[in-house]
Design a protein around this motif. Structure first.
Motif, PDB file in Angstrom:
ATOM      1  N   TYR A 293       0.852  -1.196   0.000  1.00 27.48           N
ATOM      2  CA  TYR A 293       0.000   0.000   0.000  1.00 27.48           C
ATOM      3  C   TYR A 293       0.882   1.239   0.000  1.00 27.48           C
ATOM      4  N   ASP A 294       0.607   2.145  -0.952  1.00 30.88           N
ATOM      5  CA  ASP A 294       1.350   3.394  -1.071  1.00 30.88           C
ATOM      6  C   ASP A 294       0.797   4.379  -0.043  1.00 30.88           C
ATOM      7  N   LEU A 295       1.615   4.724   0.952  1.00 30.97           N
ATOM      8  CA  LEU A 295       1.182   5.635   2.013  1.00 30.97           C
ATOM      9  C   LEU A 295       1.336   7.096   1.623  1.00 30.97           C
ATOM     10  N   GLY A 296       1.920   7.359   0.463  1.00 36.41           N
ATOM     11  CA  GLY A 296       2.169   8.726   0.041  1.00 36.41           C
ATOM     12  C   GLY A 296       3.532   9.202   0.497  1.00 36.41           C
ATOM     13  N   GLY A 297       3.995  10.232  -0.133  1.00 40.65           N
ATOM     14  CA  GLY A 297       5.297  10.785   0.232  1.00 40.65           C
ATOM     15  C   GLY A 297       6.441   9.843  -0.073  1.00 40.65           C
ATOM     16  N   GLY A 298       6.233   8.947  -1.017  1.00 44.04           N
ATOM     17  CA  GLY A 298       7.294   8.006  -1.391  1.00 44.04           C
ATOM     18  C   GLY A 298       7.488   6.859  -0.443  1.00 44.04           C
ATOM     19  N   VAL A 299       6.530   6.607   0.447  1.00 44.55           N
ATOM     20  CA  VAL A 299       6.639   5.536   1.429  1.00 44.55           C
ATOM     21  C   VAL A 299       5.586   4.466   1.135  1.00 44.55           C
ATOM     22  N   THR A 300       5.990   3.204   1.168  1.00 44.99           N
ATOM     23  CA  THR A 300       5.095   2.077   0.904  1.00 44.99           C
ATOM     24  C   THR A 300       5.156   1.099   2.063  1.00 44.99           C
ATOM     25  N   ALA A 301       3.991   0.682   2.525  1.00 52.64           N
ATOM     26  CA  ALA A 301       3.913  -0.394   3.523  1.00 52.64           C
ATOM     27  C   ALA A 301       3.680  -1.714   2.793  1.00 52.64           C
ATOM     28  N   TYR A 302       4.273  -2.776   3.292  1.00 52.63           N
ATOM     29  CA  TYR A 302       4.103  -4.064   2.636  1.00 52.63           C
ATOM     30  C   TYR A 302       4.072  -5.197   3.649  1.00 52.63           C
ATOM     31  N   SER A 303       3.509  -6.296   3.231  1.00 52.79           N
ATOM     32  CA  SER A 303       3.507  -7.519   4.043  1.00 52.79           C
ATOM     33  C   SER A 303       3.280  -8.695   3.121  1.00 52.79           C
ATOM     34  N   PHE A 304       3.874  -9.815   3.458  1.00 50.52           N
ATOM     35  CA  PHE A 304       3.607 -11.067   2.751  1.00 50.52           C
ATOM     36  C   PHE A 304       3.837 -12.209   3.721  1.00 50.52           C
ATOM     37  N   GLY A 305       3.238 -13.338   3.428  1.00 53.69           N
ATOM     38  CA  GLY A 305       3.376 -14.461   4.330  1.00 53.69           C
ATOM     39  C   GLY A 305       2.731 -15.705   3.786  1.00 53.69           C
ATOM     40  N   SER A 306       2.802 -16.769   4.573  1.00 53.01           N
ATOM     41  CA  SER A 306       2.269 -18.054   4.123  1.00 53.01           C
ATOM     42  C   SER A 306       1.884 -18.909   5.316  1.00 53.01           C
ATOM     43  N   TRP A 307       0.969 -19.822   5.057  1.00 55.30           N
ATOM     44  CA  TRP A 307       0.631 -20.892   6.002  1.00 55.30           C
ATOM     45  C   TRP A 307       0.547 -22.185   5.203  1.00 55.30           C
ATOM     46  N   SER A 308       1.161 -23.230   5.737  1.00 54.22           N
ATOM     47  CA  SER A 308       1.150 -24.525   5.065  1.00 54.22           C
ATOM     48  C   SER A 308       0.788 -25.618   6.055  1.00 54.22           C
ATOM     49  N   LYS A 309       0.018 -26.570   5.571  1.00 54.33           N
ATOM     50  CA  LYS A 309      -0.351 -27.746   6.365  1.00 54.33           C
ATOM     51  C   LYS A 309      -0.017 -28.981   5.544  1.00 54.33           C
ATOM     52  N   ARG A 310       0.806 -29.857   6.114  1.00 49.41           N
ATOM     53  CA  ARG A 310       1.135 -31.112   5.439  1.00 49.41           C
ATOM     54  C   ARG A 310       0.811 -32.272   6.370  1.00 49.41           C
ATOM     55  N   ILE A 311       0.058 -33.234   5.856  1.00 49.81           N
ATOM     56  CA  ILE A 311      -0.219 -34.477   6.575  1.00 49.81           C
ATOM     57  C   ILE A 311       0.302 -35.604   5.687  1.00 49.81           C
ATOM     58  N   ALA A 312       1.258 -36.366   6.200  1.00 50.38           N
ATOM     59  CA  ALA A 312       1.956 -37.328   5.344  1.00 50.38           C
ATOM     60  C   ALA A 312       2.352 -38.553   6.146  1.00 50.38           C
ATOM     61  N   SER A 313       2.617 -39.625   5.421  1.00 48.82           N
ATOM     62  CA  SER A 313       3.176 -40.826   6.049  1.00 48.82           C
ATOM     63  C   SER A 313       4.006 -41.577   5.022  1.00 48.82           C
ATOM     64  N   ALA A 314       5.047 -42.235   5.504  1.00 52.22           N
ATOM     65  CA  ALA A 314       5.955 -43.003   4.654  1.00 52.22           C
ATOM     66  C   ALA A 314       6.040 -44.426   5.179  1.00 52.22           C
ATOM     67  N   ARG A 315       5.980 -45.379   4.271  1.00 52.50           N
ATOM     68  CA  ARG A 315       6.080 -46.781   4.654  1.00 52.50           C
ATOM     69  C   ARG A 315       7.507 -47.136   5.038  1.00 52.50           C
ATOM     70  N   GLU A 316       7.613 -48.075   5.983  1.00 56.30           N
ATOM     71  CA  GLU A 316       8.907 -48.569   6.425  1.00 56.30           C
ATOM     72  C   GLU A 316       9.029 -50.055   6.077  1.00 56.30           C
ATOM     73  N   ASN A 317      10.138 -50.672   6.443  1.00 58.89           N
ATOM     74  CA  ASN A 317      10.325 -52.095   6.183  1.00 58.89           C
ATOM     75  C   ASN A 317       9.234 -52.926   6.858  1.00 58.89           C
ATOM     76  N   VAL A 318       8.744 -53.942   6.157  1.00 60.28           N
ATOM     77  CA  VAL A 318       7.759 -54.839   6.745  1.00 60.28           C
ATOM     78  C   VAL A 318       8.364 -55.567   7.946  1.00 60.28           C
ATOM     79  N   ARG A 319       7.573 -55.696   9.006  1.00 61.15           N
ATOM     80  CA  ARG A 319       7.951 -56.524  10.149  1.00 61.15           C
ATOM     81  C   ARG A 319       7.252 -57.862   9.983  1.00 61.15           C
ATOM     82  N   LEU A 320       8.039 -58.927   9.958  1.00 63.18           N
ATOM     83  CA  LEU A 320       7.513 -60.253   9.660  1.00 63.18           C
ATOM     84  C   LEU A 320       6.609 -60.740  10.787  1.00 63.18           C
ATOM     85  N   PRO A 321       5.723 -61.706  10.486  1.00 58.71           N
ATOM     86  CA  PRO A 321       4.714 -62.112  11.476  1.00 58.71           C
ATOM     87  C   PRO A 321       5.275 -62.581  12.805  1.00 58.71           C
ATOM     88  N   ASP A 322       6.492 -63.115  12.818  1.00 54.48           N
ATOM     89  CA  ASP A 322       7.078 -63.583  14.068  1.00 54.48           C
ATOM     90  C   ASP A 322       8.034 -62.561  14.676  1.00 54.48           C
TER      91      ASP A 322
END
Length: 853
Positions: A293-322
């Motif tokens: 936003y231009d505040l006038g007089g050659g001055v500008t206010a600014y802002s930027f940002g982010s929000w992220s949500k990650r839900i994930a899972s990774a397989r591992e080595n199989v554990r044998l029945p015994d």
């Protein structure tokens, strides 16, 4: 117990939002004016804001090598993933194809074959915080705690500037290999909606993505640009037969007892029972904004940002029945097949299925920047503050605690393992003054300062996750692992750019930084360029740099396990590490040299050729495996250090030991970068031709000696601090040659992009037990990408395409000569070599629709 829930798949329209502040040079008070392509389509005409504080400098006139990728180029890559986009468009950029354990949930990337931590990531010129999920498992990406590029929505990006040169004197720690500056969109009207769907041809990995961008006016003098992105990505599966269960033909091992055969043949998916090799399953949502936003007089206010949500899972080595057996007598381990024996089964239907544990992640990532910039008394100024945080809750799912089950006949199937949290506060004050000094052009003087505070936390897991050895595949973090660690630093810099005579430019910078945990560092940079004519120029830079060790590298503590091994990642700055003889981490230091040429022999044609050398001293590396038991050489002091750190190991494993980060070596990386582009026009349309490539080689010039306590009995000195695997991960685990050629065709409403990428040979050394080593080698490969597009009414664009059109896949892990055992010592016999530079999943085929409004 808590269980990771899957989000609804992306496929529905997302009412969307991005917002972008005017692109600002990192630590530069004013935004450079926007650059459009030259009227004749000239290459290199984009005005840059990275690596310089001179206003209005174009890419072709830059005294340093820099690549500029606009949103049009970014949109012509199939996968909705910024790491993949940069891998396909920037030769010196490499994305991690596969990560071990929790690293598979947060894949990283790097420039010029150096560490991911050697590249500084900026958003609108401001430092981006790093991930809390440290990559600890060995490999060329080990130790990565850099900013996660996957958390930046591609649709929010106006352009990306990749500075391929050390710039620590300008930007501070981390900028040893270069800088990636992501400039967000700043449109105040209009928008775009995109949807994409695709998957790998033979290995799964269904991907659905939807994103939107919207620009709106704010009052009479402001804008708000919003972006929303959601992506669903399913598991891929590239592994296969398991040596513990079958032979190379997929038949049950004849050596198994009848009781085990009856159990093993009922494992789901038999004979392909082990699904560890492949991508994680994930749902990712990104929301980004950019405001001014231009505040006038050659001055500008600014802002930027982010929000992220990650839900994930990774397989591992199989554990044998015994894997988990208890007798009917409480607290006494049973023998499989004995009367009254109890076999654990998380499904509860039959006692014969085994189980595949998963590592789960719930991640929340936040970032917000606010500031003002403008003119004051002939100085331009930029005052800003940034706060960023990455929080990761870690889980082990579909698993069990073996000791807990044996002791009590009960085990949870899901465990909360604890959390990682990385927080960063940054304050910047930057000033620039341009004045006449009787030279060919005005002198630019820039100066300013920065204050930064970092906090890294590990939180302990629940009681079940830390009972004795913890859950199978990923134990929880113990109270001895947990803790909060912080530091702060303050810095000041001065930068002067001038042109003594026409065509000859000089730029020099000096920076001083003081850290609360290890003291002070001063760095400098000197750059020059001389234009012999409009067609030929020479440029060069000499600079020093440094990288402060991340708090995660110094204090991370966890147990890494497989069905046959358990290794402690011993905190480098811990008392347990000092018991062996390791000391606290020190900063890395670097010296960078580059010499390049710029050729513009014809309109619309620009060619740049830059040679470079980067020397890194006291480089922070993960050691090879140092064994406490089961290795070719074992050390009782390692077992004592594990106990002193409060860790309890799975009693069924045969290999135990530690890994640790340490200032272990000096390295030298040399290379050459080439970039060429040319536009040709025809009556029916035009073709933009591009050719870019890199050759680089890393050599270890010095290796630090291991502590004296690691001296084998009867030996004259300690073992090598880094085994052959660790050393080869530095020198040969990235291709020395990568060449990208492309043709982008436009013909009215139709278009196509053809891209071919040549990857050189990649290899490393592997060992099943730290004794004998064998080669793993991925041959050179040529990967073809193709996309075709059609646009309707200048509004709707439909595209179909393929990345890795001919489904090229890396070779499998080789066997030890004369056996059917893999050289890695793992259990999967037909898994691909995971250091493949073009990935492990083969071809990816996709469709995309884009609607502009």
């Amino acid at each position: 117990m808590i269980r990771i829930r899957h989000l609804v798949r992306a496929g529905t329209a997302l009412a969307l939002v991005p917002l972008a502040v005017s692109p600002v040079s990192a630590q530069s008070p004013t935004a450079a004016p926007e650059a459009a392509a030259d009227a004749d389509g000239g290459a290199g005409s984009a005005i840059i804001v990275t690596g310089t504080r001179v206003s209005g400098l174009t890419q072709a006139d830059s005294p340093t090598p820099i690549k500029v990728l606009d949103d049009t180029a970014l949109s012509k890559v199939g996968q909705p993933n910024l790491n993949q986009v940069l891998t396909q468009l920037v030769p010196s950029f490499s994305a991690q194809p596969f990560g071990g354990d929790a690293a598979n949930l947060t894949l990283s990337a790097r420039l010029r074959g150096l560490s991911p931590n050697h590249t500084l990531v900026l958003v609108n010129g401001k430092r981006r915080h790093g991930t809390a999920n440290l990559s600890v498992v060995g490999g060329p990406y080990q130790g990565s705690a850099a900013a996660d590029l996957d958390l930046i929505a591609p649709i929010a990006i106006k352009r990306i500037e990749v500075l391929e040169q050390g710039a620590a004197a300008q930007y501070g720690s981390d900028a040893i290999a270069g800088v990636i500056n992501i400039i967000l969109k700043d449109d105040a009207e209009g928008g775009e909606f995109q949807a994409t769907a695709g998957q790998n041809y033979k290995t799964g990995g269904e991907t659905l993505g939807a994103s939107a961008n919207l620009g709106v006016k704010v009052g009479k003098a402001g804008f708000l640009n919003l972006s929303l992105f959601h992506r669903y990505h399913d598991f891929t599966q590239v592994g296969g037969l398991d040596l513990r269960v079958t032979d190379a033909s997929g038949n049950l091992l004849s050596s198994l007892s009848p009781a085990k055969q009856s159990l093993y043949k009922n494992i789901p998916g038999f004979p392909y029972v082990n699904p560890i090799m492949g991508d994680a399953h994930s749902n990712l949502t990104n929301l980004q904004y950019n405001f001014g936003y231009d505040l006038g007089g050659g001055v500008t206010a600014y802002s930027f940002g982010s929000w992220s949500k990650r839900i994930a899972s990774a397989r591992e080595n199989v554990r044998l029945p015994d894997r988990i057996v208890a007798s009917s007598v409480l607290g006494v381990a049973g023998t499989l097949g004995a009367p009254g024996s109890i076999v654990f089964d998380p499904g509860g239907d039959t006692p014969s299925n085994g189980f595949v544990p998963r590592i789960g992640l719930r991640e929340d990532d936040y970032s917000i920047t606010g500031g003002v910039r403008g003119d004051l008394g002939g100085f331009t100024f930029d005052l800003s503050g940034t706060w960023g945080q990455d929080k990761n809750l870690i889980y082990t799912l579909d698993s069990a605690n073996r000791s807990l089950f044996i002791d009590t006949h009960f085990s949870p199937t899901d465990f909360y393992d604890g959390l990682f949290r990385n927080t960063e506060w940054t304050l910047n004050a930057d000033f620039t003054k341009t004045f006449e000094a009787g030279l060919a052009s005005p002198v630019t003087l820039a100066f300013g300062g920065e204050y930064k505070k970092n906090v890294y936390e590990i939180g302990a897991g629940d009681a079940g996750s830390i009972y004795k050895e913890g859950g199978q595949s990923y134990p929880g973090f113990r109270p001895s692992d947990a803790g909060s660690h912080s530091r702060n630093n303050a810095s000041a810099y001065v930068d002067v750019a001038l042109e003594p005579v026409k065509g000859f430019s000089l730029d020099g910078a000096v920076r001083y930084e003081h850290y609360s945990d290890f003291g002070s560092k001063a760095t400098w940079k000197a750059t020059g360029r001389y234009d012999f004519s409009e067609a030929v120029a020479v440029r060069g830079t000499v600079s020093t740099g440094f990288r402060a060790p991340t708090l995660a590298e110094g204090y991370y503590s966890a147990t890494n396990v497989s069905p046959t091994s358990a290794f402690i990642q011993l905190p480098a700055n811990s008392a347990a590490a000092k018991l062996i003889g390791f000391q606290n981490l020190r900063p890395e230091t670097s010296t960078n040299y580059s010499l390049g040429f710029v050729f513009r022999p014809a309109p619309r044609l620009t060619v740049t050729l830059d040679a470079f050398q980067v020397k890194v001293k006291d480089r922070i590396l993960g050691t090879g495996s140092i064994f406490g038991s089961g290795g070719a050489v074992n050390f009782p002091v390692v077992t004592k250090a594990i106990a002193a750190n409060g860790n309890v190991l799975d009693p069924t494993v045969s290999l135990t030991g530690i890994n640790i980060f340490t200032n272990g070596a000096d390295t030298r990386t040399r290379g050459v970068d080439l970039v060429a582009s040319y536009l040709t026009e025809f009556e029916w349309g035009k073709i933009n031709w591009t050719l870019s490539g890199t050759w680089n080689e890393t050599r270890i010039t010095r290796v630090r000696a291991a502590p004296a306590s690691l001296t084998p009995a009867g030996a004259s000195g300690p073992i090598a601090l880094f085994d052959q695997t660790a050393l080869s991960n530095l020198e040969t685990a990235s291709p020395r040659v990568k060449l990208v050629s492309g043709a982008d065709v436009s013909a009215g409403a139709f278009g196509a992009t053809l891209r071919g990428t040549l990857y050189g040979v990649t290899s490393n050394r592997a060992s099943p037990n730290g004794g004998t080593y064998y080669d793993q080698r991925v041959p050179a490969a040529f990967i073809v990408d193709l996309e075709a597009r059609a646009t309707v009414n200048d509004t709707v664009t439909l595209a179909i395409g393929a990345n890795n059109l001919f489904d090229k896949r890396p070779p499998n892990v080789p066997f030890i000569p004369g056996t059917t055992s893999p050289v890695t010592g793992g259990v999967v016999i037909d898994a691909p070599i995971t250091l493949s530079p073009y990935g492990i999943n083969g071809g990816y085929y996709y469709g995309r629709v884009s609607v502009k409004f």
